[in-house]
Design a protein around this motif. Structure first.
Motif, PDB file in Angstrom:
ATOM      1  N   THR A  77       0.837  -1.213   0.000  1.00 31.43           N
ATOM      2  CA  THR A  77       0.000   0.000   0.000  1.00 31.43           C
ATOM      3  C   THR A  77       0.868   1.258   0.000  1.00 31.43           C
ATOM      4  OG1 THR A  77      -1.589  -1.241   1.350  1.00 31.43           O
ATOM      5  CG2 THR A  77      -1.982   1.115   1.109  1.00 31.43           C
ATOM      6  N   ILE A  78       1.953   1.246   0.791  1.00 30.53           N
ATOM      7  CA  ILE A  78       2.877   2.389   0.839  1.00 30.53           C
ATOM      8  C   ILE A  78       3.473   2.646  -0.543  1.00 30.53           C
ATOM      9  CG2 ILE A  78       5.167   3.130   1.705  1.00 30.53           C
ATOM     10  CD1 ILE A  78       4.349   1.948   4.446  1.00 30.53           C
ATOM     11  N   SER A  79       3.858   1.559  -1.224  1.00 33.45           N
ATOM     12  CA  SER A  79       4.427   1.665  -2.572  1.00 33.45           C
ATOM     13  C   SER A  79       3.417   2.285  -3.549  1.00 33.45           C
ATOM     14  CB  SER A  79       4.844   0.274  -3.055  1.00 33.45           C
ATOM     15  OG  SER A  79       5.332   0.349  -4.366  1.00 33.45           O
ATOM     16  N   TYR A  80       2.157   1.846  -3.441  1.00 28.17           N
ATOM     17  CA  TYR A  80       1.083   2.370  -4.308  1.00 28.17           C
ATOM     18  C   TYR A  80       0.876   3.864  -4.054  1.00 28.17           C
ATOM     19  CZ  TYR A  80      -3.699   3.583  -5.608  1.00 28.17           C
ATOM     20  OH  TYR A  80      -4.811   4.219  -6.108  1.00 28.17           O
ATOM     21  N   LEU A  81       0.807   4.250  -2.775  1.00 31.19           N
ATOM     22  CA  LEU A  81       0.587   5.661  -2.421  1.00 31.19           C
ATOM     23  C   LEU A  81       1.741   6.541  -2.897  1.00 31.19           C
ATOM     24  CD1 LEU A  81      -0.814   5.243   1.214  1.00 31.19           C
ATOM     25  CD2 LEU A  81      -2.113   5.901  -0.802  1.00 31.19           C
ATOM     26  N   ASN A  82       2.970   6.040  -2.764  1.00 33.09           N
ATOM     27  CA  ASN A  82       4.146   6.786  -3.247  1.00 33.09           C
ATOM     28  C   ASN A  82       4.058   7.049  -4.743  1.00 33.09           C
ATOM     29  OD1 ASN A  82       5.808   7.425  -1.021  1.00 33.09           O
ATOM     30  ND2 ASN A  82       6.484   5.306  -0.860  1.00 33.09           N
ATOM     31  N   ASN A  83       3.629   6.017  -5.501  1.00 34.93           N
ATOM     32  CA  ASN A  83       3.482   6.159  -6.962  1.00 34.93           C
ATOM     33  C   ASN A  83       2.424   7.197  -7.318  1.00 34.93           C
ATOM     34  OD1 ASN A  83       5.443   4.291  -7.603  1.00 34.93           O
ATOM     35  ND2 ASN A  83       4.020   2.575  -7.667  1.00 34.93           N
ATOM     36  N   GLU A  84       1.293   7.136  -6.606  1.00 36.56           N
ATOM     37  CA  GLU A  84       0.199   8.087  -6.861  1.00 36.56           C
ATOM     38  C   GLU A  84       0.650   9.525  -6.589  1.00 36.56           C
ATOM     39  OE1 GLU A  84      -3.311   7.404  -7.918  1.00 36.56           O
ATOM     40  OE2 GLU A  84      -1.943   5.867  -8.664  1.00 36.56           O
ATOM     41  N   LEU A  85       1.373   9.705  -5.475  1.00 31.18           N
ATOM     42  CA  LEU A  85       1.857  11.047  -5.122  1.00 31.18           C
ATOM     43  C   LEU A  85       2.915  11.539  -6.112  1.00 31.18           C
ATOM     44  CD1 LEU A  85       2.020  10.773  -1.232  1.00 31.18           C
ATOM     45  CD2 LEU A  85       0.586  12.347  -2.527  1.00 31.18           C
ATOM     46  N   GLU A  86       3.702  10.601  -6.640  1.00 33.97           N
ATOM     47  CA  GLU A  86       4.716  10.945  -7.637  1.00 33.97           C
ATOM     48  C   GLU A  86       4.054  11.472  -8.910  1.00 33.97           C
ATOM     49  OE1 GLU A  86       8.346  11.896  -8.414  1.00 33.97           O
ATOM     50  OE2 GLU A  86       7.896  10.835  -6.546  1.00 33.97           O
ATOM     51  N   ASN A  87       2.926  10.845  -9.278  1.00 33.85           N
ATOM     52  CA  ASN A  87       2.181  11.300 -10.460  1.00 33.85           C
ATOM     53  C   ASN A  87       1.615  12.704 -10.253  1.00 33.85           C
ATOM     54  OD1 ASN A  87       2.634   8.895 -11.820  1.00 33.85           O
ATOM     55  ND2 ASN A  87       0.773   7.931 -11.060  1.00 33.85           N
ATOM     56  N   ILE A  88       1.102  12.949  -9.048  1.00 34.79           N
ATOM     57  CA  ILE A  88       0.562  14.282  -8.728  1.00 34.79           C
ATOM     58  C   ILE A  88       1.688  15.314  -8.738  1.00 34.79           C
ATOM     59  CG2 ILE A  88      -0.517  15.674  -6.897  1.00 34.79           C
ATOM     60  CD1 ILE A  88      -2.116  13.123  -6.122  1.00 34.79           C
ATOM     61  N   LYS A  89       2.866  14.897  -8.251  1.00 33.59           N
ATOM     62  CA  LYS A  89       4.025  15.793  -8.222  1.00 33.59           C
ATOM     63  C   LYS A  89       4.428  16.202  -9.648  1.00 33.59           C
ATOM     64  CE  LYS A  89       8.770  16.113  -6.488  1.00 33.59           C
ATOM     65  NZ  LYS A  89       9.882  15.406  -5.850  1.00 33.59           N
ATOM     66  N   LYS A  90       4.347  15.247 -10.580  1.00 34.71           N
ATOM     67  CA  LYS A  90       4.681  15.551 -11.987  1.00 34.71           C
ATOM     68  C   LYS A  90       3.745  16.615 -12.549  1.00 34.71           C
ATOM     69  CE  LYS A  90       6.682  11.036 -13.032  1.00 34.71           C
ATOM     70  NZ  LYS A  90       6.375   9.677 -13.528  1.00 34.71           N
ATOM     71  N   VAL A  91       2.456  16.481 -12.215  1.00 33.33           N
ATOM     72  CA  VAL A  91       1.459  17.471 -12.671  1.00 33.33           C
ATOM     73  C   VAL A  91       1.786  18.843 -12.089  1.00 33.33           C
ATOM     74  CG1 VAL A  91      -0.986  18.134 -12.600  1.00 33.33           C
ATOM     75  CG2 VAL A  91      -0.363  15.736 -12.959  1.00 33.33           C
ATOM     76  N   ARG A  92       2.144  18.876 -10.779  1.00 31.62           N
ATOM     77  CA  ARG A  92       2.482  20.138 -10.137  1.00 31.62           C
ATOM     78  C   ARG A  92       3.729  20.753 -10.768  1.00 31.62           C
ATOM     79  NH1 ARG A  92       2.509  18.919  -5.151  1.00 31.62           N
ATOM     80  NH2 ARG A  92       0.618  19.927  -4.437  1.00 31.62           N
ATOM     81  N   ASN A  93       4.719  19.924 -11.082  1.00 30.15           N
ATOM     82  CA  ASN A  93       5.941  20.428 -11.720  1.00 30.15           C
ATOM     83  C   ASN A  93       5.637  21.060 -13.073  1.00 30.15           C
ATOM     84  OD1 ASN A  93       7.542  19.655  -9.593  1.00 30.15           O
ATOM     85  ND2 ASN A  93       8.187  17.718 -10.497  1.00 30.15           N
ATOM     86  N   THR A  94       4.711  20.439 -13.808  1.00 31.16           N
ATOM     87  CA  THR A  94       4.299  20.981 -15.113  1.00 31.16           C
ATOM     88  C   THR A  94       3.640  22.338 -14.924  1.00 31.16           C
ATOM     89  OG1 THR A  94       3.907  18.723 -15.893  1.00 31.16           O
ATOM     90  CG2 THR A  94       2.957  20.498 -17.210  1.00 31.16           C
ATOM     91  N   GLN A  95       2.744  22.419 -13.920  1.00 33.50           N
ATOM     92  CA  GLN A  95       2.061  23.690 -13.628  1.00 33.50           C
ATOM     93  C   GLN A  95       3.068  24.758 -13.212  1.00 33.50           C
ATOM     94  OE1 GLN A  95      -0.624  22.274 -10.613  1.00 33.50           O
ATOM     95  NE2 GLN A  95      -2.300  21.897 -12.057  1.00 33.50           N
ATOM     96  N   ARG A  96       4.064  24.337 -12.408  1.00 37.08           N
ATOM     97  CA  ARG A  96       5.089  25.275 -11.944  1.00 37.08           C
ATOM     98  C   ARG A  96       5.914  25.786 -13.119  1.00 37.08           C
ATOM     99  NH1 ARG A  96       8.210  22.188  -8.431  1.00 37.08           N
ATOM    100  NH2 ARG A  96       6.702  22.469  -6.763  1.00 37.08           N
ATOM    101  N   SER A  97       6.257  24.878 -14.057  1.00 34.78           N
ATOM    102  CA  SER A  97       7.032  25.268 -15.249  1.00 34.78           C
ATOM    103  C   SER A  97       6.271  26.289 -16.084  1.00 34.78           C
ATOM    104  CB  SER A  97       7.334  24.041 -16.121  1.00 34.78           C
ATOM    105  OG  SER A  97       8.130  23.134 -15.422  1.00 34.78           O
ATOM    106  N   LYS A  98       4.952  26.084 -16.185  1.00 36.37           N
ATOM    107  CA  LYS A  98       4.123  27.032 -16.950  1.00 36.37           C
ATOM    108  C   LYS A  98       4.132  28.401 -16.286  1.00 36.37           C
ATOM    109  CE  LYS A  98       0.892  23.820 -19.161  1.00 36.37           C
ATOM    110  NZ  LYS A  98      -0.486  23.266 -19.137  1.00 36.37           N
ATOM    111  N   ARG A  99       4.066  28.410 -14.936  1.00 34.89           N
ATOM    112  CA  ARG A  99       4.096  29.685 -14.209  1.00 34.89           C
ATOM    113  C   ARG A  99       5.448  30.372 -14.390  1.00 34.89           C
ATOM    114  NH1 ARG A  99       1.357  27.114  -9.806  1.00 34.89           N
ATOM    115  NH2 ARG A  99       3.194  27.184  -8.479  1.00 34.89           N
ATOM    116  N   GLU A 100       6.531  29.551 -14.400  1.00 30.95           N
ATOM    117  CA  GLU A 100       7.871  30.111 -14.598  1.00 30.95           C
ATOM    118  C   GLU A 100       7.999  30.706 -15.991  1.00 30.95           C
ATOM    119  OE1 GLU A 100      10.577  26.983 -13.668  1.00 30.95           O
ATOM    120  OE2 GLU A 100      10.245  27.138 -11.513  1.00 30.95           O
ATOM    121  N   ASP A 101       7.459  29.986 -16.984  1.00 31.79           N
ATOM    122  CA  ASP A 101       7.513  30.464 -18.374  1.00 31.79           C
ATOM    123  C   ASP A 101       6.717  31.755 -18.555  1.00 31.79           C
ATOM    124  OD1 ASP A 101       9.060  28.295 -18.980  1.00 31.79           O
ATOM    125  OD2 ASP A 101       7.431  27.082 -19.813  1.00 31.79           O
TER     126      ASP A 101
END
Length: 337
Positions: free
Chosen positions: A127-151
């Protein structure tokens, strides 16, 4: 005493009525009961007299300690970390916050499993492994949003500080008074007089007096002895602060522990001493003036402003400070009109 004051506030945030306090000075914790074997008997008696049905320890307890204390006192026992995790579980609204809290809870419980065997341990690890993966996916989305704000070149401002110092109230006031798009529906984040009212990092845009647009981020509050697993789980959320152009540290000027609250002033440019309305209300202003001078003398590198987010006092001056601290990007160009 200071930690117990905060523990009492945490208990209240979880709708727990505190009926008594219990202290012991020891050179080192007892491996079985945390407090001494004689003290545990005394605690069991006090618990019965006060008719308490829950014991909350300020220190983290091992699985063995939990089991043994419950056996001797005949009462449910939790520690500070369990209490904080319970509050976070109640306050979590977005999917990300819920995943972060669940991950922290599982990590904490997995270290305290006694007699549940290898099968249970495997399930938790999976379960911990699954939750880590899910949070990693959300982090990728946030990084994309952050890059757009930086641009986009929009400067980023973050509000940080202890829980319940008024960050969310301030954020709501700024968005209300300086909203850059008046056609947008006004959306407020929860701001209440309780610990950890805000768990979800929210980012909105506001307009400065020189018509520049800036993004404003409200973050989860700090607290003393915040559980390690919780910090780990919320790391991706707290990264918003690292990438900010300006950090505004909000502190509660009416708090007894305001000096202790200011221990994390490494990157801050602006220090806001909020809730001045609480001070003028109870006629303790002369004492407060002394505290303000103390803070100003100690933190000479920071621009200090006294505000009341609730009464909107000095908010205009705050906007001037934000404008002053965010450098204007200019470009040389030739235009053919």
């Amino acid at each position: 005493e200071q930690y117990l004051d905060e523990l009492e506030e945490l208990a209240s945030a979880c709708d727990v009525k505190v009926v008594g306090r219990f202290l012991q000075k020891r050179s080192k914790p007892d491996p079985v009961f945390l407090i001494g074997s004689g003290k545990i008997q005394e605690l069991a008696l006090v618990r019965q007299v006060r008719k308490a049905n829950l014991l909350i320890f300020d220190e983290e307890l091992s699985g063995l300690q939990l089991k043994m204390i419950e056996e001797v006192t005949g009462c449910k026992v939790i520690d500070r970390t369990t209490l904080i995790l319970e509050i976070f579980a109640r306050r979590a609204k977005t999917r990300e916050a819920k995943l972060q809290v669940e991950l922290a809870q599982l990590k904490y419980r997995s270290n305290r499993l006694i007699g549940f065997g290898i099968t249970m341990s495997r399930v938790i690890k999976k379960t911990i492994s699954y939750l880590n993966n899910e949070l990693e996916n959300i982090k990728k989305v946030r990084n994309t949003q952050r890059s757009k704000r930086e641009d986009s070149g929009i400067p980023r401002v973050s509000l940080v500080g202890y829980t319940n110092v008024g960050k969310s109230t301030l954020r709501n006031v700024l968005v209300d008074m300086y909203q850059n798009d008046k056609t947008l529906k006004k959306e407020e984040v929860l701001s209440q007089d309780m610990l950890f009212a805000t768990l979800d990092t929210t980012t909105r845009t506001i307009e400065l007096k020189d018509k520049r647009i800036v993004s404003l981020t409200d973050t989860v509050g700090f607290i003393q002895k915040l559980p390690h697993d919780l910090v780990e789980s919320f790391k991706s959320t707290l990264e918003e602060v690292i990438f900010s152009d300006l950090i505004i540290h909000v502190a509660d000027i009416s708090s007894k522990n305001v000096i202790e609250e200011l221990n994390c002033l490494d990157k801050t440019k602006i220090l806001l001493l909020n809730k001045i309305d609480n001070v003028t209300k109870d006629n303790s202003f002369p004492l407060m003036e002394k505290k303000i001078e103390e803070i100003k003398a100690k933190y000479t590198n920071y621009q200090i402003l006294i505000i009341s987010a609730k009464n909107r006092f000095n908010i205009d001056e705050l906007m001037d400070l934000i404008k002053k601290n965010l450098t204007v990007k200019t470009y040389d160009c030739k235009l053919l009109i």
